[in-house]
Design an enzyme around this catalytic site. Structure first.
Site, short mmCIF file in Angstrom:
data_model
loop_
_atom_site.label_atom_id
_atom_site.label_comp_id
_atom_site.label_asym_id
_atom_site.label_seq_id
_atom_site.Cartn_x
_atom_site.Cartn_y
_atom_site.Cartn_z
N GLU A 177 0.82 -1.22 0.00
CA GLU A 177 0.00 0.00 0.00
C GLU A 177 0.85 1.26 0.00
OE1 GLU A 177 -2.48 0.63 3.48
OE2 GLU A 177 -3.57 2.25 2.50
N LYS A 219 -2.67 -2.23 -2.91
CA LYS A 219 -3.69 -1.35 -2.32
C LYS A 219 -3.34 0.06 -2.73
CE LYS A 219 -6.01 -0.07 1.95
NZ LYS A 219 -6.73 -0.66 3.08
P1 13P Z 1 -9.19 4.20 4.63
O1 13P Z 1 -10.08 3.51 3.62
O2 13P Z 1 -9.93 4.78 5.79
O3 13P Z 1 -8.25 5.16 3.96
O4 13P Z 1 -8.30 3.08 5.31
C1 13P Z 1 -7.77 2.10 4.53
C2 13P Z 1 -6.46 1.70 5.06
O5 13P Z 1 -6.26 0.56 5.42
C3 13P Z 1 -5.40 2.70 5.11
O6 13P Z 1 -4.20 2.09 5.37
#
Ligand code: 13P
Length: 338
Positions: A177, A219
């Site tokens: 991510e 992600k």
């Molecule tokens: P949000 O969808 O609230 O941004 O959180 C997702 C997430 O796991 C961020 O690391």
């Protein structure tokens, strides 16, 4: 776990019409969410809240997995059943956040690099024993005056790649991510350029670290204007530019991409995902891994009566899962909103 298992898990995470619920807030982050609705951030309230989310009936109709926090993966329902057992019995893959959060990047004021590699091999092996099938590591890229630097982008990509390689060694699918934050007054084109550079660096690093893309999930943050930007991009523009950026920088060998909501409203997060799927076919399934956009409405309702509103809050969770599941198929319509 074999290579085939990694691929199978990764594909299951992005099965048609399903996505991930991110409930991996650290204790500091969930305290902020609880403070917002007036709930004490006790261990029991955190447990009860996660139980409400994870025991929603038929959650697996639209949810393939849930990302947990270190405390949560060790917790159980009131009846004493470990959350991981409840999840596996109900067809929900347990995931685990393994990063230790962003820290200032020395020499680059305003930029951060995510920590947590020390001891990660042992921690991953323990999480695998506890039932984790996938893991998450979040890198944070800030946009601002003369940032991000190439050094900041590459330092985060390098950490993500080392984390991903360790995950696969432990038989756990890495969810990588790199979040380009919405904070700031930058326009959507700036977000596009930063996101593209971030993804190119990330996939270069994954290649150099022998990470198997077929057993990896991205992600991603959407390409969108900064929160304080005067010029708001239209939903269509967000969808088109996000897709263009992903197509230019993400190999098609990847089994799927899930988005974070990043502070977008529930409606925007769902609408943008839906539009991207309507613009398909795309090289990968595009789904969701929302935290706030899956939880905020349910949290608000639950906070008003932790016991009395337990089931009502679950119906909101089910409804947000359904909406986002339909958006992952490009079949969402605004009248589905609860
Ligand atoms: P949000 O969808 O609230 O941004 O959180 C997702 C997430 O796991 C961020 O690391």
């Amino acid at each position: 776990m074999s290579i085939e298992n990694l691929e199978e898990t990764a594909r299951a995470m992005v099965a048609a019409g399903k996505g991930i619920i991110a409930i991996d807030e650290s204790n500091a982050t969930i305290k902020k969410r609880f403070d917002g609705v007036g709930i004490d951030c006790t261990e029991e309230n955190r447990r009860a809240y996660r139980e409400m989310l994870l025991t929603t009936a038929n959650l697996s109709d639209h949810i393939s997995g849930a990302i947990l926090y270190d405390e949560t993966i060790r917790q159980s329902t009131r009846a004493g059943v470990p959350f991981t057992k409840v999840m596996l019995d109900n067809g929900i893959l347990p995931g685990i956040k393994v990063d230790k959060g962003p820290q200032p990047l020395a020499g680059f004021p305003g930029e951060v690099v995510t920590e947590g590699l020390d001891g990660l091999r042992d921690r991953l092996n323990e999480y695998a024993r506890l039932g984790a099938k996938f893991a998450k590591w979040r890198a944070v890229i800030n946009i601002g005056e003369d940032m991000p630097s190439a050094t900041g982008i590459d330092a985060n990509a390098h950490a993500l790649a080392r984390y991903a390689a360790l995950c696969q060694e432990a038989g756990i699918v890495p969810m990588v991510e790199p979040e380009v934050l919405m904070d700031g007054n930058h326009d959507i084109d700036t977000c596009y350029d930063v996101t593209e550079a971030t993804l190119r660096s990330l996939f270069g690093a994954l290649y150099e670290h022998n990470v198997m893309l077929e057993g990896t999930i991205l992600k991603a943050s959407m390409v969108i204007h900064g929160k304080d930007c005067a010029e708001k991009a239209s939903p269509e523009e967000v969808a088109e530019l996000t897709l263009r950026c992903l197509k230019s920088a993400v190999p098609s060998a990847l089994p799927g991409i899930v988005f974070l909501s990043g502070g977008q409203s529930d409606l925007d997060a769902t609408r943008h995902l839906n539009l991207m799927n309507q613009l398909g076919p795309n090289p990968w399934p595009l789904s969701f891994s929302y935290g706030r956009a899956m939880q905020s409405a349910a949290l608000k309702l639950w906070s008003q009566d932790l016991v009395g509103n337990f089931a009502k809050a679950q119906s909101i969770v089910a409804s947000r899962a359904r909406e986002n599941g339909m958006a992952a198929l490009g079949r969402w319509t605004p009248d589905m909103a609860a």
